[in-house]
Scaffold this active site. Structure first.
Site, PDB file in Angstrom:
ATOM      1  N   SER A  86      -0.976   6.505  -4.793  1.00 25.68           N
ATOM      2  CA  SER A  86      -0.063   5.472  -4.324  1.00 25.68           C
ATOM      3  C   SER A  86       0.969   5.298  -5.239  1.00 25.68           C
ATOM      4  CB  SER A  86      -0.893   4.147  -3.859  1.00 25.68           C
ATOM      5  OG  SER A  86       0.112   3.210  -3.320  1.00 25.68           O
ATOM      6  N   HIS A  99       0.351   7.103  -0.241  1.00 26.48           N
ATOM      7  CA  HIS A  99       0.892   5.782   0.696  1.00 26.48           C
ATOM      8  C   HIS A  99       2.547   6.170   0.556  1.00 26.48           C
ATOM      9  CE1 HIS A  99      -2.572   3.376  -0.569  1.00 26.48           C
ATOM     10  NE2 HIS A  99      -2.922   3.982   0.493  1.00 26.48           N
ATOM     11  N   ASP A 149      -7.441   1.429  -1.828  1.00 25.52           N
ATOM     12  CA  ASP A 149      -7.692   2.439  -0.975  1.00 25.52           C
ATOM     13  C   ASP A 149      -7.980   3.765  -1.740  1.00 25.52           C
ATOM     14  OD1 ASP A 149      -7.398   3.818   1.519  1.00 25.52           O
ATOM     15  OD2 ASP A 149      -5.477   4.291   1.573  1.00 25.52           O
TER      16      ASP A 149
END
Lengths: 188, 269
Positions: A13, A40, A133
């Site tokens: 991310s 992401h 995540d």
């Protein structure tokens, strides 16, 4: 020791793009495994991320669509606004269901799907980022016999995501960028 | 978590008991949906879950509703809607009557988006919007035209990005945390249950939208759906799919040409 691996899957991310741009060009060609990147990204219709990564590496890249074929030596990036799944070892499937960890694509979702399909022939690598995540996904990869690697949190631009994984997923290796490259070039 | 063999068992049992065939759904996403339901409803053994589905028809219905994905937005992918507005709909404009089918309409956000678009182009009065879904409960929501107020900021941004020029809030009235879209928008909508897996064509259309439904099917079932759309489209009619969907892995794709990079195909024969 060399391991048999059919897929290397990266999750990341905030702060992970630069790491990928540093790592990818150093992987020796031809590559015997497929590479999938799940980061992401903003919900958008464009392919800026794909275009940027394609510029930075010589690894052949294919733009992912539903039911795209998955082939060794090729790089794939999870498209925005879909979860990327694996129908089997040769076929990608996309999924538009609810966000997971506020994200679609979600790293956990792709890691879990890859774990079920590739089992011990999978390497999952989690990079820099700002949410949780990826940790559950790494646990799934480990449970199915795959290898898990987390970027050394102190080398990550945003350490939360790798730190969370180090604390909760008991990764096989905690590597800096250079060590990740060495591992991919000499152990697979 | 359901194992692969258990998923196969579930598919077979559902088919035997209820005649519903998940066999040609994409296994990867079906597994996720079943896992989600299994966890949400607190099962700890697969045989309990299976037994419940076999013996409790209400629960079976719940399963069907929960397995289908109902994620949707108004003016989702604004670029797509600007192409509809500027290129596709104007082509249909001269027709005496415009028939549009939203296949897999879920809770109706895309149907209302289309109605707004047609209204702004002065075509809503001579259009008919058929909206179908396999899931009866989402159709009930869609018929009401009631959506959460918290979504309106995003929808309004999508609408403007797609080339909308009006004040988006003029299309609905807000009441506490919900909004109701103006009844004139739904006057031309017809909602009904339809299953792309087993039902046949029911009309001829100038434009069919089926966005992010085919991703849940395997190639065989995708081919069946494309054949159904082919049977339901007039020659030179348009088929619109989701932003990462394609017909190139399905049979029958040679009857269609793709409009540049957009996920819109035109039936040429």
């Amino acid at each position: 020791m060399r391991i048999r691996c059919e897929l290397v899957i990266f999750g990341g991310s905030a702060g992970s793009l630069q790491v990928l741009i540093n790592i990818l060009p150093q992987i020796k060609l031809p590559i015997p495994f497929a590479i999938v990147i799940v980061v992401h990204r903003k919900n958008s219709y464009d392919t800026v991320l794909e275009d940027l990564i394609a510029l930075k590496t010589l690894i052949p890249m294919e733009y992912v669509e539903d039911k795209s074929k998955l082939q060794p030596g090729v790089l794939y990036i999870a498209p925005s606004d879909y979860h990327m799944l694996f129908e089997d070892k040769n076929n990608i499937a996309l999924d538009g269901s609810e966000k997971v960890n506020y994200s679609r694509p979600s790293i956990d979702v792709s890691f879990e799907s890859a774990a079920f399909v590739f089992r011990e022939q999978l390497v999952g690598i989690l990079l820099s980022g700002a949410n949780a995540d990826g940790t559950f996904g790494l646990q799934m990869i480990q449970e199915k016999g795959g290898i898990t690697i987390v970027q050394k949190p102190e080398t990550a631009e945003v350490s939360y995501m790798p730190q969370f994984a180090v604390l909760n997923a008991n990764p096989d290796f905690i590597f800096n960028e250079e060590e990740i490259v060495t591992f991919l070039n000499s152990n697979i | 978590m359901i194992e692969e063999l258990e998923l196969e068992t579930l598919i077979n049992e559902v088919y035997e008991h209820y005649g519903f065939d998940f066999g040609n759904y994409s296994k990867a996403s079906l597994k996720r949906r079943v896992d989600r339901l299994y966890q949400m409803d607190g099962f700890s053994h697969f045989h309990e879950f299976l037994h419940r589905i076999q013996t409790d028809e209400k629960y079976y219905k719940r399963m069907i509703e929960e397995i289908t994905v109902n994620v949707t937005e108004m003016f989702r992918d604004p670029v797509f809607y600007s192409v509809l507005r500027n290129e596709i709909i104007p082509f249909l404009a001269p027709k005496p009557f415009i028939r549009i089918w939203h296949a897999g309409c879920s809770t109706g956000e895309e149907v209302f988006s289309m109605a707004i678009l047609l209204k702004e182009l002065g075509l809503l009065h001579k259009s008919l919007l058929y909206a179908t879904d396999i899931n009866a409960s989402v159709l009930e929501t869609a018929k009401k035209g009631i959506f959460p107020l918290r979504m309106m900021k995003q929808y309004s941004e999508n609408y403007l990005a797609s080339g909308g020029t009006e004040d988006f809030s003029s299309y609905y009235s807000a009441n506490f945390n919900i909004v109701k879209f103006n009844p004139e928008l739904s006057e031309k909508m017809v909602f009904s249950q339809h299953n792309l897996v087993s039902d046949t064509s029911f009309n001829e259309f100038d434009l069919i939208l089926c966005r992010n439904v085919l991703i849940y099917f395997n190639n065989d079932l995708q081919s069946r759906a494309i054949k159904l759309f082919d049977d339901s489209l007039s020659v030179l009619g348009f088929l619109a799919l989701g932003s990462k969907e394609t017909i190139k892995y399905t049979q029958g794709d040679s009857k269609f040409v793709q409009l540049r990079k957009e996920k819109i195909w035109r039936k040429i024969q």
